[in-house]
Design a protein around this motif. Structure first.
Motif, PDB file in Angstrom:
ATOM      1  N   ARG A 187       0.862  -1.198   0.000  1.00 28.02           N
ATOM      2  CA  ARG A 187       0.000   0.000   0.000  1.00 28.02           C
ATOM      3  C   ARG A 187       0.891   1.238   0.000  1.00 28.02           C
ATOM      4  NH1 ARG A 187      -3.086   1.226   4.304  1.00 28.02           N
ATOM      5  NH2 ARG A 187      -4.575   2.577   3.256  1.00 28.02           N
ATOM      6  N   VAL A 188       0.752   2.007  -1.060  1.00 28.27           N
ATOM      7  CA  VAL A 188       1.576   3.193  -1.195  1.00 28.27           C
ATOM      8  C   VAL A 188       0.753   4.436  -0.875  1.00 28.27           C
ATOM      9  CG1 VAL A 188       2.876   4.622  -2.805  1.00 28.27           C
ATOM     10  CG2 VAL A 188       3.063   2.120  -2.913  1.00 28.27           C
ATOM     11  N   GLY A 189       1.213   5.176   0.102  1.00 28.66           N
ATOM     12  CA  GLY A 189       0.546   6.438   0.419  1.00 28.66           C
ATOM     13  C   GLY A 189       1.170   7.561  -0.388  1.00 28.66           C
ATOM     14  N   ILE A 190       0.308   8.326  -1.039  1.00 31.86           N
ATOM     15  CA  ILE A 190       0.805   9.470  -1.791  1.00 31.86           C
ATOM     16  C   ILE A 190       0.912  10.661  -0.847  1.00 31.86           C
ATOM     17  CG2 ILE A 190       0.262  11.132  -3.618  1.00 31.86           C
ATOM     18  CD1 ILE A 190       0.691   8.521  -4.845  1.00 31.86           C
ATOM     19  N   PHE A 191       2.115  11.206  -0.745  1.00 28.82           N
ATOM     20  CA  PHE A 191       2.270  12.470  -0.024  1.00 28.82           C
ATOM     21  C   PHE A 191       2.468  13.524  -1.120  1.00 28.82           C
ATOM     22  CE2 PHE A 191       5.821  15.097   2.131  1.00 28.82           C
ATOM     23  CZ  PHE A 191       4.949  16.156   2.323  1.00 28.82           C
ATOM     24  N   ALA A 192       1.382  14.241  -1.396  1.00 26.73           N
ATOM     25  CA  ALA A 192       1.373  15.107  -2.588  1.00 26.73           C
ATOM     26  C   ALA A 192       2.238  16.344  -2.413  1.00 26.73           C
ATOM     27  CB  ALA A 192      -0.060  15.526  -2.897  1.00 26.73           C
ATOM     28  N   THR A 193       2.393  16.819  -1.206  1.00 30.59           N
ATOM     29  CA  THR A 193       3.040  18.091  -0.817  1.00 30.59           C
ATOM     30  C   THR A 193       2.061  19.233  -1.046  1.00 30.59           C
ATOM     31  OG1 THR A 193       4.042  18.906  -2.882  1.00 30.59           O
ATOM     32  CG2 THR A 193       5.294  17.247  -1.618  1.00 30.59           C
ATOM     33  N   CYS A 194       2.217  20.268  -0.261  1.00 29.84           N
ATOM     34  CA  CYS A 194       1.275  21.387  -0.338  1.00 29.84           C
ATOM     35  C   CYS A 194       1.331  22.071  -1.700  1.00 29.84           C
ATOM     36  CB  CYS A 194       1.510  22.380   0.794  1.00 29.84           C
ATOM     37  SG  CYS A 194       3.184  23.050   0.859  1.00 29.84           S
ATOM     38  N   LEU A 195       2.544  22.198  -2.245  1.00 30.44           N
ATOM     39  CA  LEU A 195       2.665  22.899  -3.532  1.00 30.44           C
ATOM     40  C   LEU A 195       1.904  22.163  -4.627  1.00 30.44           C
ATOM     41  CD1 LEU A 195       6.365  24.176  -3.847  1.00 30.44           C
ATOM     42  CD2 LEU A 195       4.285  25.516  -3.501  1.00 30.44           C
ATOM     43  N   VAL A 196       2.030  20.844  -4.680  1.00 28.76           N
ATOM     44  CA  VAL A 196       1.335  20.065  -5.706  1.00 28.76           C
ATOM     45  C   VAL A 196      -0.159  20.061  -5.442  1.00 28.76           C
ATOM     46  CG1 VAL A 196       0.978  17.697  -6.530  1.00 28.76           C
ATOM     47  CG2 VAL A 196       3.296  18.659  -6.429  1.00 28.76           C
ATOM     48  N   ASP A 197      -0.514  19.874  -4.200  1.00 29.62           N
ATOM     49  CA  ASP A 197      -1.938  19.801  -3.859  1.00 29.62           C
ATOM     50  C   ASP A 197      -2.650  21.103  -4.248  1.00 29.62           C
ATOM     51  OD1 ASP A 197      -4.293  18.841  -2.860  1.00 29.62           O
ATOM     52  OD2 ASP A 197      -3.512  18.362  -0.852  1.00 29.62           O
ATOM     53  N   PHE A 239       0.997  -0.408  -8.616  1.00 33.98           N
ATOM     54  CA  PHE A 239       0.973  -0.105  -7.179  1.00 33.98           C
ATOM     55  C   PHE A 239      -0.441   0.244  -6.734  1.00 33.98           C
ATOM     56  CE2 PHE A 239       5.406   0.770  -8.299  1.00 33.98           C
ATOM     57  CZ  PHE A 239       6.039   0.029  -7.325  1.00 33.98           C
ATOM     58  N   ASP A 240      -0.740  -0.156  -5.520  1.00 27.63           N
ATOM     59  CA  ASP A 240      -2.032   0.154  -4.914  1.00 27.63           C
ATOM     60  C   ASP A 240      -1.874   1.476  -4.166  1.00 27.63           C
ATOM     61  OD1 ASP A 240      -4.398   0.239  -3.503  1.00 27.63           O
ATOM     62  OD2 ASP A 240      -3.814  -1.342  -2.084  1.00 27.63           O
ATOM     63  N   VAL A 241      -2.336   2.565  -4.764  1.00 29.38           N
ATOM     64  CA  VAL A 241      -2.054   3.875  -4.161  1.00 29.38           C
ATOM     65  C   VAL A 241      -3.256   4.451  -3.437  1.00 29.38           C
ATOM     66  CG1 VAL A 241      -0.301   4.384  -5.895  1.00 29.38           C
ATOM     67  CG2 VAL A 241      -2.626   5.229  -6.217  1.00 29.38           C
ATOM     68  N   ASP A 242      -2.931   5.236  -2.460  1.00 30.48           N
ATOM     69  CA  ASP A 242      -3.983   5.902  -1.693  1.00 30.48           C
ATOM     70  C   ASP A 242      -3.513   7.303  -1.333  1.00 30.48           C
ATOM     71  OD1 ASP A 242      -6.378   6.241  -0.346  1.00 30.48           O
ATOM     72  OD2 ASP A 242      -5.584   5.442   1.539  1.00 30.48           O
TER      73      ASP A 242
END
Lengths: 222, 240, 478
Positions: free
Chosen positions: B2-12, B31-34
């Motif tokens: 399980r891969v957690g996406i940490f998008a970062t504030c700039l990308v988000d 990959f199983d992303v969340d």
């Protein structure tokens, strides 16, 4: 201020800040000293190469007669008269034939101010190196009686004789020789010289001879 | 996994397309992303300016949001370096949080690093054009990742990667530095922009939107048309 | 903050000085290129750095022991040693010595610590003539300025300016060719050397086991300064020691290769005591002044590392901030990354609080440092101290409290983002770029476009499509 007291106070402050008593010590960290295994030929060619990188002139000389001949040519080419040199039997002998040249031996017994005036007046200095180092192209002059500092410093041209058996691989080989000595057992000076005096302080433009010699020739005597 | 996406504030907030590309590329690779919505920012703006207490408050939020994943992947070398190198130090005085910070630090990866560590270097992408890659300083020096993005790019068919003069030099972003020392920051950006233009490429690529926002902002102010893309955007484009 | 600070004024001036910026760039490129080549030439450079770092760490951790040993050995070799707690103590000792010995003329070779303690002014105020003899230092002394680089002090001066300064000193017009200027300096300074009563040098390294002082130079002025005048005074920062000759060898290699990329400088001189009986030249007296001046306060703190510095200037030569503003903008003797760390530590964050922020935290300094001082991390620590001591601007404190309050909670954070999106709509151009910013953003938008928050944030996409798309993926998962 009482000086021993000043030292004690100063060091006590350091100990306190470091959180220990002053006597507490530990041996310095050890590590490998770089020691390249070079053949004599490799040492020589590396020495000459590194010396040329810093603008020095290195020449291999076979025997005393060739040295005399070569010195005579260079003294003429560099218009190196007067010539001041360390007073030592070897240097006196090799300069013996320079009949058109004003020769000034650095004699410690003479008046110091006068000697320095002579060195300032001289067009060239001649010294014998105690050591040479292949990895940097340097020569080392070690202080001692009759070995004036001014001879290798004040004249615009410097001639250095280095015996091939005194050519070592690295600077560390020379420094380590002083490890066991202290007080006056350590020479008053150890001067490393690598090529001529240089500066890049005006617009990064390289200029030679800003304070010390313009030209440095090392005769590697085999 | 399980891969957690940490998008970062700039990308988000500013560059959602980068996050979207990352999700698409990771899914394509199986990959199983969340994306846990409890995340906001890694806290660098505060931390790097000296506000450690404030940085710590924000960091705890990110740790809570991300700590349950097997791996956390982020499209930012700088934010990955913050999590990996600075979070444990930031929690020095709170042992329980320090443990949690170390746990997250051990499984947080920058995007290209994550792929290359798993041997995923040739994604089969194809894109015609010339590009330069700008190494972000935090990714290069703090995270110590330099080769991974280049390896991914080397496998993009049709793409020619050119060398950037002085590739080790900073672009002048530096977070709040860009506004606290705006003049110096601009001078740095200008030199980098000059270097980029001297190569005559189509794309400026990078792995940190901070740098790319800075350089892109300067490029567009100077009226230049070099296209600025995150590595993952280029890969995504080359796969479709 | 109202208006520009003195630091910002200096930065602004430097950024407008095209000559300065070009010459700093060229010097940097020459020196950093040299360093990289010299490191590669050495072979296992990282192993050498590790050794250098270990020696510096050990020496500073046992500085009391080594200084004590050094002092004993200096005295055994016939030298005098004085421990100065402050700059004032150091100046007073040297002044008293000059007066007691009837010194009217002093020659100096480059020494950062003598700049730090303001020695020249103190001597001149007593009517002693002081001449800087390093070519670069001589130039800036004639110009009435301070060094702008640790090893290339006059990089901010062009040859025309140098020719003007030298012509004024000579009383006739000199050509601006390098050779002509150098030849003039040689003649002029040689006169000074021969006349001087006292020579003052710094100290690159002191060797504790022998009480020796080691000086490096390319010009040879350190040799002249330490050989000709009857009194030689060495001013040394208290941390400048190495335990043994073999440690010296490691650090000298790191120093010269890091500073200019040379395997060795043209001159390296190790001096032990004054002239010996039978010597006709060399100083009759040798005085070593060990300077604390705020350094001991760093021992036992998280900043102790900074005392490992060997003053090679490698961090200046890779620093992109230094590259664009030069040394004077820092407003202190030490510039560049090491200056940004050291200056506030020695002189207080109250006065030099902006310096730790004069860095993009790119870490090039840390990477270049031959003894691995984590310079950019120390800058982070200084920023932290500044904030924790309440020295940062009130507005900024409030801003970051606000930031933390928002970023702790995604709802608040994204409500703020949406608000920003809405507020900036009238300000953006057709491509959605902000050309003009408000308040704290304006230093950015003065020179760079800024993006507006996207109309659909990543998390909006995730909610609407992203999460669902994942559900329809029929491939196996890794």
């Amino acid at each position: 201020m009482d000086q021993p007291d000043n030292r004690r106070r100063f060091l006590a402050r350091l100990s306190e800040r470091l959180g220990k008593s002053r006597r507490e010590s530990a041996p310095p960290p050890e590590g490998e000293t770089r020691e390249e295994k070079l053949t004599e030929e490799e040492r020589i060619s590396r020495f000459l190469h590194n010396l040329s990188l810093l603008g020095g002139r290195g020449v291999r000389i076979r025997g005393r007669e060739e040295l005399k001949r070569r010195l005579m040519e260079d003294v003429e080419g560099d218009k190196a008269s007067p010539l001041i040199f360390w007073k030592d039997a070897f240097l006196e002998e090799i300069t013996d034939d320079l009949s058109n040249v004003e020769r000034i031996p650095w004699e410690s017994g003479r008046d110091a101010a006068e000697l320095i005036r002579d060195a300032e007046r001289a067009k060239a200095g001649l010294v014998r190196a105690d050591w040479g180092v292949a990895s940097t192209g340097s020569i080392a002059l070690i202080g001692g009686q009759g070995r004036g500092r001014s001879v290798s410093l004040l004249p615009p041209v410097l001639f250095v004789v280095l015996n091939r058996e005194n050519l070592l691989s690295d600077t560390g080989n020379v420094w380590s020789r002083f490890g066991e000595t202290r007080g006056e057992g350590v020479p008053a000076y150890i001067h490393w010289i690598t090529g001529p005096s240089r500066s890049a302080d005006i617009e990064g433009d390289l200029s030679i001879g800003v304070h010390g010699p313009y030209r440095v020739s090392v005769y590697l005597l085999e | 996994m399980r891969v957690g996406i940490f998008a970062t504030c700039l990308v988000d907030v500013f560059f959602p397309e980068v996050g979207i590309s990352m999700v698409r590329v990771l899914r394509r690779l199986g990959f199983d992303v969340d994306f846990p919505e409890g995340q906001t920012c890694c806290g660098q703006p505060a931390f790097n300016t000296g506000y450690w207490a404030e940085g710590r408050r924000v960091a705890k939020g990110l740790i809570r949001a991300m700590e349950s994943y097997d791996a956390v992947v982020t499209p930012s070398g700088s934010c990955a370096a913050m999590v990996r190198r600075m979070y444990p130090r930031l929690m020095d005085e709170e042992p329980e949080w320090k443990r949690r910070a170390e746990h997250l630090a051990a499984r947080c990866f920058e995007f290209s690093e994550f792929l290359v560590q798993r041997g995923l270097v040739d994604l089969g992408a194809r894109l015609e054009g010339t590009a330069v890659y700008h190494h972000s300083c935090h990714m290069r020096r703090d995270l110590q990742v330099t080769e991974a993005p280049l390896r991914l790019l080397a496998h993009v068919r049709g793409l020619t990667l050119k060398a950037l003069p002085h590739p080790e030099d900073c672009c002048g972003f530096g977070g709040t530095f860009a506004v606290k020392m705006g003049g110096i920051s601009t001078a740095m950006a200008d030199e980098k922009v000059d270097h980029i233009l001297s190569t005559g490429v189509d794309f400026l690529l990078g792995s940190d939107m901070g740098c790319l926002m800075n350089l892109g902002g300067r490029l567009s102010r100077r009226g230049e048309s070099v296209e600025v893309l995150h590595v993952v955007q280029l890969l995504d484009r080359g796969l479709n | 903050m109202n208006g520009k600070s003195a630091f910002q004024e200096r930065v602004g001036k430097a950024l407008e000085d095209d000559f300065l910026r070009r010459s700093v760039r060229e010097t940097q490129d020459r020196l950093r290129g040299g360093r990289v080549a010299a490191a590669a030439d050495w072979g296992d450079w990282e192993a050498l750095r590790t050794r250098g770092e270990a020696i510096r760490r050990h020496t500073v951790e046992h500085l009391d022991v080594y200084l004590d040993r050094f002092a004993t050995r200096v005295e055994e070799a016939g030298g005098h040693i004085f421990f100065a707690d402050t700059a004032e103590d150091a100046r007073r000792y040297i002044l008293q010595l000059a007066v007691a010995k009837g010194v009217s003329s002093v020659v100096k070779s480059k020494s950062m610590v003598s700049e730090e303690i303001g020695l020249n002014h103190a001597l001149e105020a007593e009517g002693v003539e002081v001449t800087e003899t390093d070519l670069g230092e001589f130039i800036i002394q004639l110009a009435g300025e301070t060094p702008s680089h640790i090893i290339a002090p006059a990089i901010h001066k062009n040859r025309k300016q140098v020719a003007e300064l030298f012509s004024r000193e000579a009383g006739r017009t000199l050509s601006d060719a390098t050779e002509a200027l150098t030849a003039y300096a040689r003649r002029r300074l040689r006169e000074k050397f021969l006349r001087a009563d006292m020579g003052i040098t710094g100290c690159n390294f002191g060797v504790a086991e022998s009480g020796s002082v080691v000086l490096v130079s390319n010009e040879g002025n350190a040799r002249l300064t330490s050989s000709l005048p009857r009194i030689h005074v060495v001013v040394m920062g208290m941390e400048r020691l190495v335990p043994r000759w073999k440690d010296l060898d490691v650090l000298l290699t790191l120093l010269t290769r890091s500073a200019t990329g040379q395997k060795i400088t043209s001159y390296v001189t190790a001096i032990t005591g004054p002239r010996r009986s039978g010597d006709a030249d060399g100083p009759e007296e040798l005085h070593i002044v060990v300077v604390d001046n705020g350094r001991s306060a760093l021992l036992g703190t998280k900043y102790q590392h900074v005392l490992h510095c060997i003053r090679c200037g490698a961090c200046l030569n890779v620093c992109p901030v230094y590259r664009h503003i030069g040394g004077h903008a820092y407003g202190s003797v030490y510039s560049g990354p090491i200056g940004a760390v050291l200056t506030p530590l020695l002189n207080g964050l109250e006065k030099y609080g902006e310096l730790p922020y004069a860095s993009s935290l790119c870490g090039a300094c840390t990477e270049a440092c031959p003894v691995r001082i984590p310079l950019h991390e120390l800058l982070l620590e200084l920023r932290r101290d500044q904030v924790e001591e309440g020295l940062s601007p009130r507005v900024e404190q409030m801003a970051f409290r606000g930031f933390a309050w928002m970023a702790e909670d995604p709802k608040r954070f994204f409500a703020a983002a949406k608000l920003g999106q809405w507020l900036t709509r009238p300000l953006a151009d057709e491509a959605g770029r902000l050309k003009k910013g408000m308040g704290p953003l304006s230093p950015w938008t003065e020179s760079r476009d800024f993006p507006r928050p996207a109309s659909q944030a990543f998390r909006d996409w995730w909610r609407r499509e992203g999460r669902r798309e994942g559900g329809t993926d029929d491939g196996s998962t890794r």
